[in-house]
Motif scaffolding. Sequence first.
Motif, PDB file in Angstrom:
ATOM      1  N   LEU A 277       0.914  -1.050  -0.033  1.00 62.69           N
ATOM      2  CA  LEU A 277       0.275  -0.054   0.233  1.00 62.69           C
ATOM      3  C   LEU A 277       1.016   1.458   0.018  1.00 62.69           C
ATOM      4  O   LEU A 277       2.334   1.556   0.145  1.00 62.69           O
ATOM      5  N   ASP A 278       0.026   2.592  -0.629  1.00 64.35           N
ATOM      6  CA  ASP A 278       0.867   3.649  -0.086  1.00 64.35           C
ATOM      7  C   ASP A 278       0.495   4.088   0.859  1.00 64.35           C
ATOM      8  O   ASP A 278       0.127   4.058   1.946  1.00 64.35           O
ATOM      9  N   VAL A 279       1.824   5.501   1.047  1.00 59.78           N
ATOM     10  CA  VAL A 279       1.640   5.774   2.274  1.00 59.78           C
ATOM     11  C   VAL A 279      -0.313   6.449   2.590  1.00 59.78           C
ATOM     12  O   VAL A 279      -0.363   6.121   3.929  1.00 59.78           O
ATOM     13  N   VAL A 280      -0.923   6.827   2.183  1.00 59.06           N
ATOM     14  CA  VAL A 280      -2.173   7.843   2.099  1.00 59.06           C
ATOM     15  C   VAL A 280      -3.144   6.458   2.443  1.00 59.06           C
ATOM     16  O   VAL A 280      -3.845   6.334   3.309  1.00 59.06           O
ATOM     17  N   GLU A 281      -3.033   5.455   1.826  1.00 64.67           N
ATOM     18  CA  GLU A 281      -3.101   4.135   2.066  1.00 64.67           C
ATOM     19  C   GLU A 281      -3.450   3.191   3.870  1.00 64.67           C
ATOM     20  O   GLU A 281      -4.282   2.621   4.313  1.00 64.67           O
ATOM     21  N   HIS A 282      -1.904   3.231   3.718  1.00 62.82           N
ATOM     22  CA  HIS A 282      -2.134   3.258   5.405  1.00 62.82           C
ATOM     23  C   HIS A 282      -2.867   3.532   6.373  1.00 62.82           C
ATOM     24  O   HIS A 282      -3.144   3.129   6.760  1.00 62.82           O
ATOM     25  N   LEU A 283      -2.648   5.177   5.762  1.00 61.34           N
ATOM     26  CA  LEU A 283      -3.293   6.063   7.191  1.00 61.34           C
ATOM     27  C   LEU A 283      -4.754   5.529   6.810  1.00 61.34           C
ATOM     28  O   LEU A 283      -5.105   6.093   7.871  1.00 61.34           O
ATOM     29  N   GLU A 284      -4.946   5.606   5.686  1.00 58.34           N
ATOM     30  CA  GLU A 284      -6.441   5.594   5.194  1.00 58.34           C
ATOM     31  C   GLU A 284      -7.083   3.904   5.992  1.00 58.34           C
ATOM     32  O   GLU A 284      -8.426   3.806   7.274  1.00 58.34           O
ATOM     33  N   ARG A 285      -6.090   2.626   5.974  1.00 58.57           N
ATOM     34  CA  ARG A 285      -6.752   1.687   6.554  1.00 58.57           C
ATOM     35  C   ARG A 285      -6.593   1.330   8.123  1.00 58.57           C
ATOM     36  O   ARG A 285      -7.558   1.108   9.103  1.00 58.57           O
ATOM     37  N   PHE A 286      -5.634   2.395   9.012  1.00 60.88           N
ATOM     38  CA  PHE A 286      -6.098   2.845  10.949  1.00 60.88           C
ATOM     39  C   PHE A 286      -7.320   3.611  10.550  1.00 60.88           C
ATOM     40  O   PHE A 286      -7.979   3.355  11.517  1.00 60.88           O
ATOM     41  N   ALA A 287      -7.360   4.731  10.072  1.00 63.10           N
ATOM     42  CA  ALA A 287      -8.633   5.712  10.267  1.00 63.10           C
ATOM     43  C   ALA A 287      -9.536   4.872  10.149  1.00 63.10           C
ATOM     44  O   ALA A 287     -10.637   4.893  10.485  1.00 63.10           O
ATOM     45  N   ARG A 288     -10.269   3.374   9.419  1.00 62.89           N
ATOM     46  CA  ARG A 288     -11.073   2.747   9.230  1.00 62.89           C
ATOM     47  C   ARG A 288     -11.125   2.370  10.399  1.00 62.89           C
ATOM     48  O   ARG A 288     -13.126   2.232  10.778  1.00 62.89           O
ATOM     49  N   ARG A 289     -10.461   1.279  10.602  1.00 67.05           N
ATOM     50  CA  ARG A 289      -9.991   0.611  12.033  1.00 67.05           C
ATOM     51  C   ARG A 289     -10.676   1.375  12.869  1.00 67.05           C
ATOM     52  O   ARG A 289     -11.898   1.188  13.815  1.00 67.05           O
ATOM     53  N   SER A 290     -10.168   2.796  12.890  1.00 63.89           N
ATOM     54  CA  SER A 290     -10.782   3.345  14.870  1.00 63.89           C
ATOM     55  C   SER A 290     -11.813   4.024  14.623  1.00 63.89           C
ATOM     56  O   SER A 290     -12.828   3.815  15.490  1.00 63.89           O
ATOM     57  N   LEU A 291     -12.442   4.067  13.177  1.00 66.62           N
ATOM     58  CA  LEU A 291     -13.951   4.258  12.963  1.00 66.62           C
ATOM     59  C   LEU A 291     -14.881   2.843  13.126  1.00 66.62           C
ATOM     60  O   LEU A 291     -15.899   3.012  14.236  1.00 66.62           O
ATOM     61  N   GLU A 292     -14.034   1.815  12.841  1.00 69.26           N
ATOM     62  CA  GLU A 292     -15.655   0.764  13.306  1.00 69.26           C
ATOM     63  C   GLU A 292     -14.983   0.631  14.015  1.00 69.26           C
ATOM     64  O   GLU A 292     -16.306  -0.916  15.156  1.00 69.26           O
TER      65      GLU A 292
END
Length: 469
Positions: A340-355
Amino acid sequence: MTRSNLIGGEMLNWSDLHPADARPAAAGPAATALVTATLQPDDTALIAGPHAAELITHAADTATSVDLIVRSAPDAEELAELLDDAKGQVFCGSLDRWSGDETYDVIVALDGLERLVGPDTATLPWAEALRRLTARLRPGGRLLLGAENAFGFQRLIQPDIAAALPRDEDWGRDIADRAPAGLKPLRVALGDAGLQVPQTYAVFPSLIQADVALASTEGFAAVVAARAVASRNEGPVLMDPYRLVLDAAEAGMAIELAPAWYFVIGAEVPAVLPEDVVPEGEGVLLEEHLFAALRSDDQAELRRAIPAYVAWLGTGGAGSPDNVILDGGTYRLFGEPQDLDVVEHLERFARRSLESGLRQPWPAAADPHQLTARLASMAGITVPEQKFRRSEVVRPQGSAEQLTTVARIADELAHASARAILFEGTVSGLRRSRTYQVGHRVLGPARAVRRRIKRARWKVKKAVRKVLR
């Protein structure tokens, strides 16, 4: 050559290996790893109850001979044919009808004792089934016993709707036929049977799919257990499975609440099955470190940790916060690299925090794209609009976390409404004040003159444009 023997109480039109409306046989990497660690080449072994064919063939390849006792006649024929080149026998029927005098070095009953009899057996108490099984264990022999937890994580994660819809195998049985409820009562029952206190494993995510078995859930072992449970509960749940297991481990309750247990008597085996699934060394999961900062509204730590993590990714790191270990100022992978690129790594974390329904230090929002852009800005990264196809709302996975989020949003709206009312009252008070009234009377004529001048200028410009045409 393996032979199939009918001993009574066999189920002719039934299969535990290929169930239509019943539980599958016990299986999983942890079950196979435990058998591998226990069996020796010169052992004679008995596998009692439904076990996956892969586990049985693995045992047959290791031990001198392997006997089976299963209740399903079709399963018995299939397994006898499968083990045609191995030494051993298949006994088909109920444990209480087995009258032979065979004894063994190792007895494997990782499915538990409840499925060692069929409906023709009116009752066979769990303690009696254990006595009959251990009577076939040679002095100094080894016993591998599985047991389901009647009040494990599964009871807290999913509503027990299935219990209201009996399966084909849920015929009426005496309550004493089941394993004692709870880890302590089980240990007491084993002690009453004359068995020394066994080594105990917590099994995740279930007895029929044992992905991992742990003697302790300290440190990163808790993360491994949480991942195993979450992988089996991806649909609607009462609580976030991943978060629930981690919280239970932190409270020292993960072993007691495990979906199932393995009891190992008389064998030396590793603390983790299969081995090497739990990382060694110090540190904390980066995701947990960031979650802790979110919970405490520590934006200073977020603004320090996010750029440092992004800098690590820039040096060739390839892991999202949920599989990266933070040890002081160093990082190491926990699992496989992620492309994954940098933004996709951060998006994965953002999604998991919201879930997970985690509290955010910013106004409530369920859009992972906005949260990703906010996190990326901490590292000096601007996320282009075209990076995301459309706005997306991510709801917390668990019903409990959803209710908590709704309550938090309602509280934020109440505070915003209160501030709006206060502001409106303040403005209304200012308009009634003498200062405002004087200013309004003084500036009112000036505003009227200014409006007239603007209208005159507009008329002049319009006339000039008309002449020029």
